[in-house]
Design an enzyme around this catalytic site. Structure first.
Site, mmCIF file in Angstrom:
data_model
loop_
_atom_site.group_PDB
_atom_site.id
_atom_site.type_symbol
_atom_site.label_atom_id
_atom_site.label_comp_id
_atom_site.label_asym_id
_atom_site.label_seq_id
_atom_site.Cartn_x
_atom_site.Cartn_y
_atom_site.Cartn_z
ATOM 1 N N GLY A 66 -11.526 -8.210 -1.303
ATOM 2 C CA GLY A 66 -10.275 -8.276 -0.707
ATOM 3 C C GLY A 66 -9.770 -9.492 -0.761
ATOM 4 N N LYS A 74 -21.118 -15.847 0.583
ATOM 5 C CA LYS A 74 -22.660 -15.558 0.732
ATOM 6 C C LYS A 74 -23.184 -14.883 -0.378
ATOM 7 C CE LYS A 74 -22.179 -14.915 5.817
ATOM 8 N NZ LYS A 74 -22.207 -13.661 6.802
ATOM 9 N N ARG A 120 0.845 -1.401 0.083
ATOM 10 C CA ARG A 120 -0.157 -0.121 -0.050
ATOM 11 C C ARG A 120 0.906 1.419 0.144
ATOM 12 N NH1 ARG A 120 -4.781 -2.048 3.743
ATOM 13 N NH2 ARG A 120 -6.174 -2.915 2.202
ATOM 14 N N GLY A 140 -13.828 -3.314 0.122
ATOM 15 C CA GLY A 140 -15.204 -2.704 0.067
ATOM 16 C C GLY A 140 -15.562 -1.833 -0.858
HETATM 17 P P1 ADP Z 1 -14.118 -11.236 -1.519
HETATM 18 O O1 ADP Z 1 -13.414 -10.426 -0.536
HETATM 19 O O2 ADP Z 1 -13.237 -11.198 -2.620
HETATM 20 O O3 ADP Z 1 -15.135 -10.173 -1.828
HETATM 21 P P2 ADP Z 1 -15.707 -12.896 -0.175
HETATM 22 O O4 ADP Z 1 -15.349 -12.309 1.208
HETATM 23 O O5 ADP Z 1 -17.090 -12.622 -0.561
HETATM 24 O O6 ADP Z 1 -14.732 -12.467 -1.443
HETATM 25 O O7 ADP Z 1 -15.719 -14.480 -0.099
HETATM 26 C C1 ADP Z 1 -14.295 -15.108 0.401
HETATM 27 C C2 ADP Z 1 -14.802 -16.331 1.170
HETATM 28 O O8 ADP Z 1 -15.347 -17.183 0.594
HETATM 29 C C3 ADP Z 1 -13.299 -17.108 1.378
HETATM 30 O O9 ADP Z 1 -13.073 -17.166 2.751
HETATM 31 C C4 ADP Z 1 -13.763 -18.537 0.990
HETATM 32 O O10 ADP Z 1 -13.325 -19.602 1.652
HETATM 33 C C5 ADP Z 1 -15.241 -18.555 0.997
HETATM 34 N N1 ADP Z 1 -15.853 -19.693 0.209
HETATM 35 C C6 ADP Z 1 -15.566 -19.746 -1.016
HETATM 36 N N2 ADP Z 1 -16.211 -21.007 -1.548
HETATM 37 C C7 ADP Z 1 -16.660 -21.578 -0.237
HETATM 38 C C8 ADP Z 1 -17.305 -22.646 -0.212
HETATM 39 N N3 ADP Z 1 -17.719 -23.421 -1.335
HETATM 40 N N4 ADP Z 1 -17.883 -23.120 1.217
HETATM 41 C C9 ADP Z 1 -17.532 -22.233 2.244
HETATM 42 N N5 ADP Z 1 -16.884 -20.959 2.049
HETATM 43 C C10 ADP Z 1 -16.546 -20.657 0.729
HETATM 44 MG MG MG Z 2 -14.066 -10.703 1.593
#
Ligand code: ADP
Ligand code: MG
Length: 646
Positions: A354, A203, A41, A377
């Site tokens: 992230g 989610k 960063r 975010g």
């Molecule tokens: P980002 O930070 O890129 O927006 P998210 O925070 O939405 O991504 O999601 C990341 C998380 O989703 C990771 O910690 C990963 O382990 C979890 N994840 C992905 N696929 C699965 C799965 N099939 N079951 C449980 N957790 C999952």
């Molecule tokens: Mg995340």
């Protein structure tokens, strides 16, 4: 896209000036040793820092670090180690302030020489930072002449250092933010097609707004991660013990239907890596079905292939959210295959989020992607189509027209106001101008909450000249600024008439409003008798002089003048576009007299007085009319929208 064209450090005169630059130095620190474990960063901010120094600027840097909760100095959250690392990276000494807006910071800022850099202490030692306190923002701003925001990671937060300071200083972006809005903004507004989005992560509920926004834009939507199982279950598939949000099944169905209606090809995994338990050493089994007692942990090889082919044949790909539990090596392949396909494809590739960015970095592929967003975010909110306060509040490249709706003493109950505002919010994507509404005080709080990160701003119709005290029945500009009000109408002819407001009193209010960063919309205009007696220009000149003469230079660009001939207010009589332009052009020359040509060109001059859908277009077309202050017609959402689209 509203946020495409913001001024950058390239657009301003830097030589000899003090620039206050918000950077994102929120680096990971090793708990025990206090050593910076990743300085990405800090390195990310170097291009903007070097540019400012090369151009002869005096640079003041500010950032937050961690979550010190606003309770004052705590050594473990000090930016001191960052100053030391920056010194190494930049190869020149960095001055460090022991405080943020205290004596040490102010003295060092004042003594800065050309080419010197000062880093302030952690902004979040003050609770006022996250509370977006206007007084704190003013103190920060007082140390400099120009504000630069280069912290994309906090641009989705309206804090004193990301939003508030821009109410006091000319505000431009640094190169990091410039790139984020250029690449992501263009991808969303004007993508090379086919446009594909890949969404994953844990989610559905985290990503609803992203999906909804992208459904309006993409050709293909590819789903992976745990989110996929909620969609599969909604389609009646067996998903075993996979992570499912049962309360989102109806929504998932709705989204699938929406995709069909909008002709978006919606892809779900055709095979999976399943396991019996959620653990790093669980056996990974390839399967098209998810049997009872099994959970989906990653997308399977067939899905990887399908998704990779779609990526290769796309013009633009936006990716957010890992395809599986990539933290466990046996379930990282799906995510890795997507990252590789993106790296190899000859398409514009954008990664936001992230965890997704961390995954790409861990595969060593960051450099091969067109753009990996630096804000988790913030990039999500960008993909949701929201406007980010820290970007929104920077100056536009090209001055935009402003349409202000003055509700006067109408719709004061939160409920009535809400109804009208909701009607406007539905149509907000059609707005071509900046839009604000000025409800009675009683509806402000409610409407501010409702507008949130929308493009519509909320203004007050009046304020007092004092900060606080024994003024029964009055409202301080400080209260308004603290609640997030942006503009305040001052000196409306009805206030001059019914409440005996004089030019002198209005001037006091202008200064008070400015001291809290509010943008005054100062109303001026002549009566019928004055027009008929040929006194229009003399009257307007006197009112403008009272408002602008000897006003601190830094405040002038924030003043908006609204020319409202009194004979045209609420009478149905309108000035012809020529009459309106004639006076507004005269007002512009007065602005030049008090503010100089450059600043006068940036100031907005509005016309008000029986503005209707039928005459709005012609009025807006006038050279010196930068928008309209609308009374009666702003109470009717259809009429107001018709004006907004003019
Ligand atoms: P980002 O930070 O890129 O927006 P998210 O925070 O939405 O991504 O999601 C990341 C998380 O989703 C990771 O910690 C990963 O382990 C979890 N994840 C992905 N696929 C699965 C799965 N099939 N079951 C449980 N957790 C999952
Ligand atoms: Mg995340």
């Amino acid at each position: 896209m509203e946020q495409l064209a913001k001024k950058t450090v390239r657009d301003i005169e830097i030589e000899g000036k003090r620039l206050l630059c918000r950077v994102d130095f929120n680096v990971p620190l090793d708990k025990k040793s206090g050593i910076i474990s990743d300085d990405k960063r800090i390195r990310g901010a170097l291009p903007t820092i070097r540019y400012i120094l090369d151009k002869g600027g005096k640079l003041i840097l500010m950032s937050h670090l961690g979550r010190p909760k606003g309770v004052g100095y705590q050594e473990e959250f000090s930016l001191k180690p960052v100053a030391e690392r920056l010194e190494e990276l930049l190869g020149r000494p960095i001055l460090f302030a022991q405080d943020v807006i205290g004596e040490d910071a102010k003295r060092k800022a004042k003594e800065l020489a050309t080419g010197q850099v000062l880093l302030l202490e952690n902004l979040r030692f003050h609770k006022e930072e996250e509370a977006n306190d206007p007084g704190f923002a003013r103190e920060l701003a007082s140390m400099a002449e120009i504000y630069v925001n280069d912290a994309f990671g906090t641009a989705h937060r309206a804090h004193a250092s990301t939003w508030g300071v821009a109410n006091f200083l000319p505000a431009v972006s640094g190169f990091l933010i410039e790139k984020e809005i250029a690449v992501m903004g263009k991808a969303l507004a004007n993508p090379e097609r086919p446009f594909t989005a890949i969404l994953g992560g844990a989610k559905v509920s985290d990503k609803i707004s992203v999906i909804e926004n992208l459904l309006n834009k993409v050709d293909n939507l590819l789903i992976g991660g745990a989110m996929a199982y909620t969609f599969l279950k909604a389609k009646g598939k067996e998903v075993g013990i996979s992570l499912v949000e049962d309360d989102k099944l109806a929504l998932a169905k709705e989204l699938l239907e929406k995709a069909e209606k909008k002709n978006v090809a919606f892809y779900l995994p055709e095979d999976h890596l399943v396991a019996k338990e959620f653990s790093a050493d669980a056996e990974a089994i390839v399967s098209e079905e998810i049997g009872a007692g099994f959970m989906g942990m990653d997308i399977g090889p067939k899905t990887q292939e399908t998704y990779s082919e779609l990526i290769a044949s796309s013009g633009t790909v936006v990716w957010n959210g890992p395809m599986g539990v990539f933290e466990f090596p046996s379930f990282a392949k799906g995510t890795e295959s997507i990252a590789k396909a993106l790296a190899e494809a000859d398409t514009i590739s954008i990664v936001g989020g992230g965890d997704s960015a961390a995954a790409v970095e861990s595969f060593g592929l960051t450099e091969k992607i067109t753009h990996v967003s630096t804000g988790g975010g913030a990039s999500l909110e960008f993909l949701e189509g929201k406007s980010l306060p820290g970007i929104d509040n920077l100056e536009d490249q090209v001055k935009k027209k402003l349409l202000a709706g003055n509700w006067k003493m109408n719709l004061g109950s939160p409920k009535a106001g809400r109804k009208l505002l909701e009607a406007l919010l539905v149509l907000e994507h059609e707005f071509v101008h900046d839009v604000l509404i000025a409800p009675p005080f009683t509806a402000l709080a409610d409407l501010l909450k409702l507008t949130g990160n929308s493009k519509i701003k909320v203004a007050a119709q009046n304020c007092h000249f004092a900060e606080k005290g024994a003024y029964t029945g009055e409202v301080s500009p400080q209260f308004l600024a603290a609640m997030g009000v942006y503009h305040v109408i001052l000196g409306h002819s009805e206030r001059r008439k019914f409440f005996a407001e004089t030019d002198e009193l209005i001037r006091q209010k202008i200064e008070a409003a400015r001291s809290f960063g509010l943008r005054p919309i100062v109303c001026i205009g002549e009566s019928l008798e004055e027009r008929e007696a040929g006194e229009t220009f003399a009257k307007v000149e006197k009112q403008v002089a009272a408002a602008l003469n000897n006003l601190p230079e830094k405040d002038l660009p924030f003043i908006i003048l609204a020319y409202e001939p009194i004979w045209a207010i609420g009478t149905g009589k309108t000035a012809t576009p020529e009459q309106a332009e004639e006076v507004c052009a005269f007002i512009r020359t007065l602005c030049e007299k008090y503010a100089g040509k450059e600043v006068a060109g940036r100031m907005k001059i509005l016309y008000g007085g029986s503005v209707q859908p039928v005459n709005a277009k012609e009025l807006f077309a006038q050279k010196n009319i930068d928008g309209a202050l609308v009374g009666g017609a702003s109470l009717d959402s259809e009429a107001f929208m018709a004006i907004a689209k003019a």
